[in-house]
Design a protein around this motif. Structure first.
Motif, PDB file in Angstrom:
ATOM      1  N   ASN A   6      -1.402  -6.521  16.400  1.00  0.00           N
ATOM      2  CA  ASN A   6      -1.742  -5.927  15.106  1.00  0.00           C
ATOM      3  C   ASN A   6      -1.747  -7.009  14.034  1.00  0.00           C
ATOM      4  OD1 ASN A   6      -1.830  -4.538  12.656  1.00  0.00           O
ATOM      5  ND2 ASN A   6      -0.618  -2.829  13.425  1.00  0.00           N
ATOM      6  N   THR A  10       5.236  -5.267   6.976  1.00  0.00           N
ATOM      7  CA  THR A  10       3.863  -5.753   7.045  1.00  0.00           C
ATOM      8  C   THR A  10       3.749  -7.128   6.398  1.00  0.00           C
ATOM      9  OG1 THR A  10       3.339  -4.732   4.923  1.00  0.00           O
ATOM     10  CG2 THR A  10       2.964  -3.403   6.910  1.00  0.00           C
ATOM     11  N   ASN A  11       2.578  -7.736   6.565  1.00  0.00           N
ATOM     12  CA  ASN A  11       2.318  -9.015   5.888  1.00  0.00           C
ATOM     13  C   ASN A  11       2.500  -8.900   4.380  1.00  0.00           C
ATOM     14  OD1 ASN A  11       1.670 -10.045   8.380  1.00  0.00           O
ATOM     15  ND2 ASN A  11      -0.535 -10.039   8.061  1.00  0.00           N
ATOM     16  N   GLU A  12       2.031  -7.802   3.795  1.00  0.00           N
ATOM     17  CA  GLU A  12       2.165  -7.623   2.344  1.00  0.00           C
ATOM     18  C   GLU A  12       3.626  -7.610   1.928  1.00  0.00           C
ATOM     19  OE1 GLU A  12       0.059  -4.245   0.924  1.00  0.00           O
ATOM     20  OE2 GLU A  12      -1.926  -5.063   1.366  1.00  0.00           O
ATOM     21  N   ASP A  17      -1.697  -6.909  10.963  1.00  0.00           N
ATOM     22  CA  ASP A  17      -0.819  -6.638   9.818  1.00  0.00           C
ATOM     23  C   ASP A  17       0.596  -7.165  10.035  1.00  0.00           C
ATOM     24  OD1 ASP A  17      -2.744  -5.401   8.298  1.00  0.00           O
ATOM     25  OD2 ASP A  17      -2.273  -3.390   9.023  1.00  0.00           O
TER      26      ASP A  17
END
Length: 507
Positions: free
Chosen positions: A207, A238-240, A209
């Motif tokens: 994934n 997540t990456n964010e 993300d």
């Protein structure tokens, strides 16, 4: 399919196939709008797949699953057609035992492949203009895909955590319509099958993300742990979420590569372990309370939030759970929107960020930050200090603005030189020019950075409240947020010096 049969298919769709065959492997299959509008399709859905170089894997899958007759039938059908790249991505996620469709060679695997294909078929013609958000039944009995609004277009949701993008729409066929998508859609049975082949690290690696999370796992040498038997429950940021964490740490931490000392890598490892719960805890098993993590003597808090839960850590901001029950063969993943911080990490973050940085990193202080910028106090509150700041929340500022009447709906309404100066003095009235932690608080008057103006620390039971020139005291809601240049205590009211009281009374 023999060569003669294939040639007959190509001849049957000659005009359309010219458009398809002119595309490279990487190009989407697009029919020029003028041609599409002016001519009647002459190829059925299977013939379109045969004629397209970007749907060779789909063609092979349809033949292997014995669906040629079905998809050549009268229909009408709508087919969400995964490109070759989408099939390659799926095979890559399945591991070394599945390098091509030839590896689906048992009766059960072929039946599963057939179900996956039927999951891409809707037994009606649904053109792009007909798409609307909601569940759509597929030709795989008792299984639906989800059409999800995504800005000005739609994506297609399946039983996995990753949606499919529609890359080309409305390719007409004699028995329906084809839309190209960039992912193979997976019904629950296929998701369970994939999970049976993949460990937690495999699932995260598949994934995009979670690419930063995977990078962190590798960097801290935890891959072998999370690929072991388990079971484990991983709350996966997540990456964010990682980008937000790095942003809060200041300019010296722009990526995980900046965690380069032995101590920093050990801290990063402990942060990751703080996201791991030994044992498998599905979403149905979540209950409010503290949960021990794989970081010894550190727990996260599961907090009831309506019909769902949030996760509390050592910081002031909880993590939302955005997706649940992503299965692996050694546990389960729940997706979260924030990197959870144990106390050691919260202390480390605080040691890197000044008072303005702490306020800027918390949405609850956005109005306070706007006020600091508007009154040109940023340089002061980022200087060496030390300072103690009693920081009013957004709700506290909203209450003040409401008390001022219709002429003051936001900070923008402080627009004269006198009003901006008053706002500046109000802010300075919240600043003590020394570091006063909660344990140092004692009843009495305390001088502030607003010259000749003091606040009153008042004993209230086992704690303290802060008095100003008004009749309403401010409560301390959070204490001892440490910064590089002092400490922040959160309060629920904007404190008013006498000059501000006089201004309010004049209105």
């Amino acid at each position: 399919m023999n060569k003669l049969f294939r040639t007959m298919y190509l001849m049957a769709g000659l005009v359309l196939s010219v458009a398809f065959l002119s595309c490279s492997d990487d190009d989407p299959v697009v029919i020029p709008p003028m041609i599409e509008e002016e001519m009647t399709p002459t190829s059925n859905i299977v013939e379109l797949a045969v004629a397209s170089e970007s749907l060779a894997q789909l063609e092979a899958a349809v033949i292997k699953a014995d669906l040629v007759g079905t998809l050549s039938g009268t229909g009408p059908f709508t087919v969400f057609a995964p490109t070759d790249d989408a099939f390659v991505a799926l095979l890559g996620a399945l591991g070394d035992d599945y390098n091509s469709l030839d590896d689906f060679d048992t009766e059960g695997e072929i039946a599963l492949l057939k179900d996956i294909l039927l999951y891409h078929v809707v037994a009606a013609e649904v053109k792009a203009a007909d798409l609307s958000a909601g569940d759509v039944a597929t030709a795989l009995a008792d299984n639906s895909v989800s059409v999800i609004a995504n800005g000005g277009s739609f994506v297609i949701g399946d039983a996995s955590a990753v949606d499919a993008n529609i890359t080309t729409t409305d390719i007409g066929a004699t028995n329906g319509v084809v839309h190209l998508i960039d992912k193979v859609l997976l019904p629950q049975a296929a998701v369970d099958f994939v999970a049976s082949l993949q460990d937690l690290v495999d699932v995260a690696s598949s994934n995009p993300d979670f690419s930063v999370l995977v990078e962190a796992v590798v960097k801290t040498d935890l891959a072998a742990t999370l690929q072991s038997e388990g079971p484990f429950t991983v709350f996966a940021p997540t990456n964010e979420a990682f980008v937000a964490l790095l942003g809060s740490l200041g300019s010296n931490y722009n990526s995980l590569e900046d965690f380069d000392t032995e101590g920093e890598i050990e801290l990063l490892k402990n942060i990751l372990l703080y996201h791991v719960v030994p044992g498998q805890v599905g979403s149905a098993d979540l209950a409010a309370g503290d949960v021990a993590t794989a970081f010894p003597e550190n727990s996260i808090t599961v907090i009831a939030d309506g019909d769902t839960f949030t996760l509390g850590d050592a910081s002031e901001v909880n993590a939302g759970i955005t997706a649940t029950d992503v299965a692996a063969n050694n546990g389960v993943i729940h997706v979260i929107d924030k990197v959870l911080l144990p106390q050691a990490a919260a202390d480390f973050a605080g040691s890197l960020v000044d008072i303005v940085g702490i306020a800027s990193g918390d949405d609850n202080f956005s109005v306070l930050v706007d006020a600091v910028v508007k009154t040109d106090l940023v340089e002061t509150l980022t200087s060496e200090g030390p300072f103690t700041v009693f920081a009013p929340t957004n709700e506290a500022f909203t209450a003040l603005l409401n008390a001022l009447g219709n002429d003051y709906n936001s900070l923008d309404d402080f627009d004269t030189e006198g009003e901006i100066e008053l706002l500046k003095n109000i802010l300075l009235y919240h600043v003590v020019p020394s570091q006063v932690k909660s344990l140092d608080l004692a009843a009495g008057d305390v001088g502030t950075a607003f010259t000749d103006n003091s606040i009153s620390v008042i004993m209230s039971g086992d704690t303290f409240v802060i008095g100003d020139a008004s009749e309403v005291d401010a409560n301390l809601s959070t204490i001892d947020l440490e910064a590089t240049n002092g400490v922040v205590h959160v309060i629920d009211k904007v404190m008013l010096p006498q000059a501000a009281i006089d201004f309010v009374n004049s209105l």
